[in-house]
Design an enzyme around this catalytic site. Structure first.
Site, PDB file in Angstrom:
ATOM      1  CG  HIS A 100      -0.329   0.110   2.532  1.00 56.93           C
ATOM      2  ND1 HIS A 100      -0.039  -1.004   3.288  1.00 56.93           N
ATOM      3  CD2 HIS A 100       0.077   1.170   3.276  1.00 56.93           C
ATOM      4  CE1 HIS A 100       0.525  -0.635   4.431  1.00 56.93           C
ATOM      5  NE2 HIS A 100       0.605   0.698   4.446  1.00 56.93           N
ATOM      6  CD  GLU A 125       3.552  -0.109   7.226  1.00 57.21           C
ATOM      7  OE1 GLU A 125       2.957  -0.821   8.048  1.00 57.21           O
ATOM      8  OE2 GLU A 125       2.966   0.756   6.526  1.00 57.21           O
ATOM      9  CG  HIS A 127       3.871   4.707   5.033  1.00 64.67           C
ATOM     10  ND1 HIS A 127       2.866   5.315   5.771  1.00 64.67           N
ATOM     11  CD2 HIS A 127       3.434   3.436   4.789  1.00 64.67           C
ATOM     12  CE1 HIS A 127       1.896   4.443   5.983  1.00 64.67           C
ATOM     13  NE2 HIS A 127       2.204   3.309   5.387  1.00 64.67           N
TER      14      HIS A 127
END
Length: 140
Positions: A8, A130, A81
């Site tokens: 994502h 991440e 992110h």
């Protein structure tokens, strides 16, 4: 470490509801999850499915949330992110640490219910990255 698929893109927003409307009304998104609280992270989260990944909308609970600091610098919100899957979060952390990367905190459970960590942007060309352990039963 083995880099997996893009899971994502995280978008910080002062209002999940307004951001949902933008993705729905302007971009034609139809697969929009219900917003939910993630108290351990100090945020409310909502996932919007796209054909090949997800958009994670992130709204702070209050001024103590890490996202609140981001929004103070970027009041309208913006890309926070990118998140990539890894097969084993602990192996990835060990490998990255051995290579000199700065891992921000210990692995903890993220919005998908699997362990996550963040890599400091200075080690990733200015991008907060991440890593999340690939959810069981998810894409290869």
């Amino acid at each position: 470490m083995q880099l997996g698929r893009l899971n994502h893109v995280g978008i910080a927003t002062p209002s999940i509801e307004k951001s949902i409307a933008i993705y729905r009304d302007l971009m034609g998104a139809t697969r929009i999850g219900a917003p939910f609280d993630l108290p351990a992270q100090g945020v409310k989260v909502c996932f919007i499915d796209t054909p090949n990944t997800q958009i994670e909308l992130i709204e702070p609970y209050d001024d103590s949330s890490p996202i609140a600091g981001f929004l103070r610098k970027n009041p309208a919100g913006g890309q926070h992110h990118v998140c990539f899957e890894v097969p084993d979060i602990h192996a990835a952390v060990a490998d990255l640490t051995a290579k000199g990367a700065t891992i921000l905190g210990e692995p903890r459970i993220g919005a998908h219910g699997t362990p996550i960590v963040f890599i400091h942007p200075r080690d990733m060309g200015g991008v907060l990255v991440e890593l999340m352990e690939t959810p069981t039963g998810d894409h290869d």
